[in-house]
Design an enzyme around this catalytic site. Structure first.
Site, PDB file in Angstrom:
ATOM      1  N   GLU A 318      10.530 -10.286  12.116  1.00 54.93           N
ATOM      2  CA  GLU A 318      10.465  -9.898  10.700  1.00 54.93           C
ATOM      3  C   GLU A 318       9.124  -9.248  10.356  1.00 54.93           C
ATOM      4  O   GLU A 318       8.295  -9.844   9.680  1.00 54.93           O
ATOM      5  CB  GLU A 318      10.741 -11.102   9.801  1.00 54.93           C
ATOM      6  N   PRO A 319       8.931  -8.010  10.813  1.00 54.62           N
ATOM      7  CA  PRO A 319       7.714  -7.293  10.479  1.00 54.62           C
ATOM      8  C   PRO A 319       7.702  -6.836   9.029  1.00 54.62           C
ATOM      9  O   PRO A 319       8.751  -6.527   8.461  1.00 54.62           O
ATOM     10  CB  PRO A 319       7.750  -6.071  11.411  1.00 54.62           C
ATOM     11  N   ARG A 321       4.129  -5.394   7.368  1.00 48.76           N
ATOM     12  CA  ARG A 321       3.078  -4.376   7.384  1.00 48.76           C
ATOM     13  C   ARG A 321       3.376  -3.216   8.332  1.00 48.76           C
ATOM     14  O   ARG A 321       3.207  -2.056   7.965  1.00 48.76           O
ATOM     15  CB  ARG A 321       1.770  -5.053   7.806  1.00 48.76           C
ATOM     16  N   CYS A 389     -13.555  -4.291 -14.741  1.00 45.17           N
ATOM     17  CA  CYS A 389     -14.787  -4.963 -15.153  1.00 45.17           C
ATOM     18  C   CYS A 389     -15.101  -6.074 -14.180  1.00 45.17           C
ATOM     19  O   CYS A 389     -14.930  -7.266 -14.467  1.00 45.17           O
ATOM     20  CB  CYS A 389     -14.627  -5.517 -16.553  1.00 45.17           C
ATOM     21  N   GLU A 390     -15.539  -5.667 -12.998  1.00 46.78           N
ATOM     22  CA  GLU A 390     -15.735  -6.593 -11.888  1.00 46.78           C
ATOM     23  C   GLU A 390     -16.623  -5.841 -10.901  1.00 46.78           C
ATOM     24  O   GLU A 390     -16.211  -4.799 -10.389  1.00 46.78           O
ATOM     25  CB  GLU A 390     -14.342  -6.834 -11.287  1.00 46.78           C
ATOM     26  N   TYR A 418       1.406  -4.789   0.995  1.00 50.00           N
ATOM     27  CA  TYR A 418       0.577  -5.715   0.212  1.00 50.00           C
ATOM     28  C   TYR A 418      -0.325  -4.987  -0.780  1.00 50.00           C
ATOM     29  O   TYR A 418      -1.454  -5.412  -1.033  1.00 50.00           O
ATOM     30  CB  TYR A 418      -0.228  -6.636   1.144  1.00 50.00           C
TER      31      TYR A 418
HETATM   32  C1  LIG Z   1       4.051 -12.400   5.910  1.00 44.04           C
HETATM   33  C2  LIG Z   1       5.157 -12.824   6.781  1.00 44.04           C
HETATM   34  C3  LIG Z   1       5.799 -11.890   7.603  1.00 44.04           C
HETATM   35  C4  LIG Z   1       5.359 -10.462   7.732  1.00 44.04           C
HETATM   36  O1  LIG Z   1       4.083 -10.349   8.214  1.00 44.04           O
HETATM   37  P1  LIG Z   1       3.473  -8.895   8.589  1.00 44.04           P
HETATM   38  O2  LIG Z   1       2.130  -9.197   9.077  1.00 44.04           O
HETATM   39  O3  LIG Z   1       3.462  -8.109   7.334  1.00 44.04           O
HETATM   40  O4  LIG Z   1       4.352  -8.301   9.618  1.00 44.04           O
HETATM   41  C5  LIG Z   1       6.871 -12.332   8.347  1.00 44.04           C
HETATM   42  N1  LIG Z   1       7.299 -13.609   8.272  1.00 44.04           N
HETATM   43  C6  LIG Z   1       6.719 -14.520   7.479  1.00 44.04           C
HETATM   44  C7  LIG Z   1       7.244 -15.902   7.440  1.00 44.04           C
HETATM   45  C8  LIG Z   1       5.628 -14.166   6.714  1.00 44.04           C
HETATM   46  O5  LIG Z   1       5.032 -15.083   5.950  1.00 44.04           O
END
Ligand SMILES: *Cc1c(COP(=O)(O)O)cnc(C)c1O
Length: 468
Positions: A318-319, A321, A389-390, A418
């Site tokens: 489950e990618p 990024r 404002c930071e 993100y």
């Molecule tokens: C954040 C997350 C991902 C994805 O992570 P990437 O670094 O964006 O690939 C996959 N699985 C779980 C459970 C996550 O918390």
């Protein structure tokens, strides 16, 4: 002052993809990035400067071809290197919206969601529930009900959730079909990656997942609850990872767990190795290609299954990024500047930590180009400041750019992951619009917020109203 650019910066040209069959996560700009005859940056056949004139500033620009290409590379790599069944899921927390879910789904990907809101978005995008997986370390009853009623798989994180589901699913089951509730179990593997360190321990301090030392109790519980259909195991070890070894070690550990489950009579067929493959934010980042990463995982799973003498599971990952990060850029308009003699020059843009909270949150480093001066020599090192404002609202501490002036279009690279999903309305800034570009056409996928949108949830009790 050019010390952060060992290769020496010539111009924005140097960030263009060099080969057409590149792995998107290894590129700084989307795959379709070009420089046109006016020396301006083009993405998806659209002139970025013109897009800003049309759709306003700041603007997220998502390149459809790059996103589809990344989906395709994951999908095809599994076909090539894994003889068993496989399914790639898009971790939609990276950027959850209808259009992105729809594209991922059209490319054959499932979607991983971490809240009722993300689940609702994926369902509205038409994603098939049998390809939806709900994560979360503290899912509400409402979220669990939505998941059960929609038929998505629940990735159970902890004892509280397991007991709740065990009790409750035996009462209601899946309300439409009366099928057992489809679950997976998330385990903490004792492997953790922070970008440049890799920790392997027996015990891990993480808020996510079951302790593997409790596997016997967990498997015993699941095997006694027939209303729970536990189809497999899940683990996720971190994000922005450049090494391959951690996921290969993970594969070995998970196959052992799968083997143990069978001794409890549990027929689990799915293994989800999570996400985490890194992307290139600067020249210093050197992630493996999508294909190399998939190959490493597939080989490790097959080897472990041979060792353990078990059948190949259905393999999931489950990618987030690495699917969408490099497919998007954010375009800003340059405004004021300030030179602190002998120290630095600040160049301010019309967004900042509200549309990209990663630098202030994680000290993340980005690269930028000036879209209307792509070949101009990058002779200045400046600090790109946001408008919040930071004092810490700095997008890029040391950006090497051509001399810039108000009205220039500054483009920050690799902002697909993100950024929008972590955006806020801090200082009551309206969230920018996002467009998807392809073959010279641009379509809005997220409308720019208006002042009315900012006021949408405001209520003024009568006794506070001055008009009495
Ligand atoms: C954040 C997350 C991902 C994805 O992570 P990437 O670094 O964006 O690939 C996959 N699985 C779980 C459970 C996550 O918390």
């Amino acid at each position: 002052m050019l010390s952060t650019h060992p290769a020496g910066v010539q111009s924005g040209r140097q960030f263009l993809p060099k080969v057409t069959d590149a792995s998107p996560n290894q590129e700084l700009l989307p795959l379709t990035a070009r420089i046109n005859s006016s020396d301006r940056l083009e993405i998806g056949g659209c002139d970025v400067t013109t897009l800003v004139e049309q759709f306003g500033s700041p603007l997220y620009i998502l390149d459809e071809d790059t996103l589809r290409n990344a989906c395709c590379q994951y999908r095809e790599a599994f076909k090539k290197y894994y003889p068993g069944e496989s399914q790639v899921l898009y971790a939609s927390k990276a950027w959850s919206c209808l259009a992105v879910c729809a594209i991922a789904s059209q490319e054959g990907l499932g979607i991983d969601v971490v809240s009722g809101g993300e689940l609702y978005t994926a369902l509205q995008a038409g994603v098939s529930p049998d390809k939806l997986y709900l994560h979360g370390n503290n899912k509400s009853l409402e979220e669990l009900k939505l998941a059960i009623n929609s038929g998505c798989t629940i990735v159970v994180d902890n004892w509280h959730e397991l007991r709740t589901l065990g009790h409750w699913s035996s009462v209601i089951g899946n309300s439409d079909t009366n099928d057992p509730v489809r679950i997976m179990l998330r385990l903490t593997p004792g492997i953790e990656c922070h970008t440049h360190e890799y920790i392997r321990t027996g015990h891990l301090d993480s808020k996510f997942g079951f302790d593997p030392n409790q596997l016997d109790e967990v498997f015993a519980f699941v095997s006694q609850h027939s209303a729970l259909n536990c189809v497999g195991l899940h683990a996720h070890i971190g994000s922005q990872i450049f090494e391959q070894q951690p996921h290969q070690d993970l594969a070995g550990v998970m196959v052992q767990w799968l083997d143990k489950a069978s001794s409890y009579g549990l027929q689990m067929q799915e293994l989800n190795v999570g996400g985490g493959l890194g992307i290139r934010y600067t020249e210093a980042d050197d992630p493996p290609s999508i294909e190399a990463w998939v190959k490493g995982v597939c080989t490790a799973i097959q080897n472990a299954c041979v060792t353990q003498q078990i059948a190949l599971p259905k393999l999931l990952c489950e990618p987030g990024r690495s699917l969408i990060g490099s497919a998007c850029v954010t375009a800003y308009t340059v405004g004021s500047s300030k030179t602190v003699p002998g120290i630095r020059t600040y160049i301010a843009i019309d967004g900042g930590m509200s549309d990209n909270p990663r630098p202030i949150t994680y000290q993340s480093v980005y690269r930028a180009v000036v879209a209307n001066k792509m070949s101009a020599p990058a002779t200045q090192t400046v600090t790109i400041a946001g408008k919040h404002c930071e004092s810490g609202d700095i997008l890029i501490k040391e950006a090497t750019l051509p001399p810039s002036e108000p009205g220039d279009i500054l483009v920050v690279l690799a902002t697909g992951a993100y950024n929008y999903s972590m955006a806020s309305n801090y200082n009551r800034l309206a969230r920018p619009a996002a467009v998807v570009v392809k073959a010279g056409e641009a379509n809005v996928i997220l409308r720019r917020e208006t002042y009315q949108d900012l006021m949408r949830q405001d209520c003024l009790p009568a006794r506070l109203s001055s008009e009495t």
